[in-house]
Design a protein around this motif. Structure first.
Motif, PDB file in Angstrom:
ATOM      1  N   THR A 143       0.838  -1.196   0.000  1.00 29.17           N
ATOM      2  CA  THR A 143       0.000   0.000   0.000  1.00 29.17           C
ATOM      3  C   THR A 143       0.874   1.248   0.000  1.00 29.17           C
ATOM      4  O   THR A 143       1.720   1.417   0.880  1.00 29.17           O
ATOM      5  N   THR A 145       1.107   5.277   0.452  1.00 30.92           N
ATOM      6  CA  THR A 145       0.398   6.345   1.155  1.00 30.92           C
ATOM      7  C   THR A 145       1.241   7.609   1.119  1.00 30.92           C
ATOM      8  O   THR A 145       2.440   7.563   1.392  1.00 30.92           O
ATOM      9  N   SER A 147       2.057  11.102   2.864  1.00 34.39           N
ATOM     10  CA  SER A 147       1.930  11.769   4.164  1.00 34.39           C
ATOM     11  C   SER A 147       2.750  13.040   4.137  1.00 34.39           C
ATOM     12  O   SER A 147       3.612  13.217   3.285  1.00 34.39           O
ATOM     13  N   PHE A 161      -1.837  12.189   7.127  1.00 31.27           N
ATOM     14  CA  PHE A 161      -1.962  11.233   6.040  1.00 31.27           C
ATOM     15  C   PHE A 161      -3.005  11.743   5.058  1.00 31.27           C
ATOM     16  O   PHE A 161      -4.023  12.290   5.462  1.00 31.27           O
ATOM     17  N   SER A 162      -2.768  11.517   3.780  1.00 38.24           N
ATOM     18  CA  SER A 162      -3.722  11.962   2.768  1.00 38.24           C
ATOM     19  C   SER A 162      -4.930  11.033   2.732  1.00 38.24           C
ATOM     20  O   SER A 162      -4.881   9.899   3.197  1.00 38.24           O
ATOM     21  N   SER A 165      -5.204   6.033  -0.930  1.00 39.45           N
ATOM     22  CA  SER A 165      -3.958   5.289  -1.003  1.00 39.45           C
ATOM     23  C   SER A 165      -4.070   4.369  -2.212  1.00 39.45           C
ATOM     24  O   SER A 165      -5.123   4.279  -2.841  1.00 39.45           O
TER      25      SER A 165
END
Length: 179
Positions: A143, A145, A147, A161-162, A165
């Motif tokens: 995954t 992600t 950030s 965190f956005s 993902s």
């Protein structure tokens, strides 16, 4: 009667108290803002190789190569208490030997006033994607992600965190080990 030194000391202490109150007001005015935003990512190419790690025991470990697309607009994150953003793209995955593996693949610093719209196509990772064993080949749940840390003028350093993902899998076979 007070001396010049005593009056200067009182004036200096008062000025520091006012500055401390203004700094606290700056912190409070932006601490409750929502700094999350949507980030769209996808992997373009994914390759895994089994190569010797010359920095440690010279055993053969998995080394992943990938290119990715990333699109996000971070301009609304900047306000009068934000000096810069430190962005980083992490890959998280699970192996038989480790429940959680996190690898930073790419990072970027965006200063206030710079273009904060990211639109990368076929971008390479900035750092190697090493696994401390053979956990990348045929791993079906990696995954990505995005950030970031907000570097403020006053206040604490939040880790954000956005939204969004991207999950992908590595191939079932190794690619040719020659680099």
């Amino acid at each position: 009667m007070h001396s010049v030194l005593q009056r200067g000391n009182a004036l200096f202490a008062y000025a520091l108290s006012v500055l401390a109150c203004l700094t606290f007001a700056c912190f409070v005015s932006t601490v409750f803002l929502n700094y999350r935003t949507q980030a769209d990512m996808k992997t373009v190419t994914v390759v895994v190789k089994n190569v010797p790690d010359y920095s440690a025991s010279r055993e053969k470990n998995d080394l992943g190569f990938l290119t990715f697309d990333l699109h996000t607009d971070l301009t609304h994150l900047f306000n009068w208490n934000v000096k810069q953003l430190f962005l980083y793209l992490t890959a998280e995955y699970e192996t038989a030997s480790n429940k959680l593996n996190q690898v930073v693949l790419w990072d970027k610093i965006i200063l206030r006033g710079e273009n904060a719209v990211l639109d990368f196509k076929n971008a390479n990772t900035k750092y190697y994607f090493w696994d401390d064993g053979n956990g990348l080949k045929n791993n079906k749940n990696i995954t990505l992600t995005l950030s970031w840390n907000i570097i403020p003028n006053a206040g604490f350093l939040p880790n954000i965190f956005s939204h969004g993902s991207h999950s992908f899998k590595f191939p079932t076979d190794y690619t040719n080990s020659r680099m």
